[in-house]
Scaffold this motif. Structure first.
Motif: not given
Length: 314
Positions: A100, A104, A108, A114, A116, A132
């Motif tokens: 991730p 990420c 963002k 976002v 995951h 996330v």
């Protein structure tokens, strides 16, 4: 309208998300989901980004509702995949099949929400550390690519929900209002449907695949590639996959996907691997997406009300 963090974040009427299945999760299916009040997702795991770009353009012609894009990291061939997704103007992305941390922050920073996809508590905590906004918690009974150490939704979902504060979408075994109510009881605020959507009227796959889902028992999936190489996966039981279950091909199962389109759209069920979850055993009809979502929401409310009436304190 179901009001919770998922519907607020995604801008949808119902917290029901369609799984981002390679070649399948394109405009025809995803727009039907968004138009019915859920969230359609466009895939990138096929690696055909020029075609995906065209599908996103079609989405905007077919719906004015929100939709998202998935980045399946293990299958990404374009080093500029983040720019590709941002350039499409979507506001929501799921990342899966990888670290991730890889995308990420960049997503963002571009203003996207976002989530995951995670198959374990350790993966969930790693995704939280990456920043996330939420998680898709996927149990091992779901179809598609899986953690080789699979954990059922009934165990995994409440475990993760007890350890994190971000909103959670439950995946794996989600097919109707009762499973949605069960997922919410375990801590989720949304569900993701995969196999149910593969078998939907708007799904672009060949009727032979849909018929195989309708004819499947709950025991008619196989777990392949548990010991590698490559990712494990859950698929429908066919002559090919029954052999592969006990005698994996040299190099693993992934090589079988070179003929995927012959199965997906040509209907040759032995040409490749038909990814599917155990919930195929509960699907007995091809239904329009709008009916699936409407009946899921109605049954969800009925189930919650019935439980409250039967077991709630006076």
């Amino acid at each position: 309208m179901i009001n919770n963090r998922i519907t607020a974040m995604l801008g949808v009427q119902y917290p029901i998300v369609q799984a981002p299945m390679g070649w399948i999760a394109r405009a025809q299916l995803a727009s039907a989901v968004s138009n019915a009040g859920g969230l359609g997702i466009i895939e990138t795991s096929s690696g055909q980004l020029d075609e995906v770009r065209g599908e996103i353009k079609k989405m905007r012609e077919l719906t004015d509702k929100p939709f998202g894009v998935n980045i399946a990291q293990a299958f990404v061939r374009d080093p500029d995949i983040v720019s590709f997704v941002v350039d499409q103007g979507v506001k929501f992305v799921t990342t899966s099949a990888g670290d991730p941390n890889k995308y990420c922050s960049a997503l963002k920073e571009a203003g996207l929400t976002v989530f995951h996809v995670v198959p374990s508590l350790a993966a969930a905590l790693k995704a939280i550390e990456a920043g996330v906004d939420g998680l898709v918690v996927e149990g091992g009974e779901g179809g598609g690519f899986k953690n080789s150490r699979d954990v059922a939704t009934m165990v995994l979902l409440p475990l993760v929900c007890s350890k994190v504060k971000v909103p959670v979408i439950a995946a794996g075994g989600m097919v109707d209002g009762r499973t949605m109510a069960a997922a919410f009881a375990l801590g989720a605020e949304g569900i993701q449907m995969g196999t149910r959507m593969v078998s939907a009227a708007e799904s672009p796959v060949h009727q032979n695949w849909k018929d195989a889902i309708l004819g499947a028992k709950e025991t008619d999936t196989v777990f392949l590639n548990r010991f590698g190489p490559g990712p494990a996966l859950r698929a429908l039981r066919t002559e090919k996959t029954t052999v592969m279950e006990k005698d994996p091909p040299e190099g693993g199962a992934m090589g079988e996907f070179r003929n995927a389109l012959a199965l997906y759209f040509g209907g040759d069920m032995e040409a490749s691997i038909a990814l599917s979850g155990q919930v195929a055993g509960r699907i007995d009809a091809v239904r329009p997406v709008a009916e699936i979502i409407a009946e899921t929401v109605a049954e969800f409310h009925e189930t919650c009300a019935d439980l409250g009436a039967r077991y709630g304190k006076a």
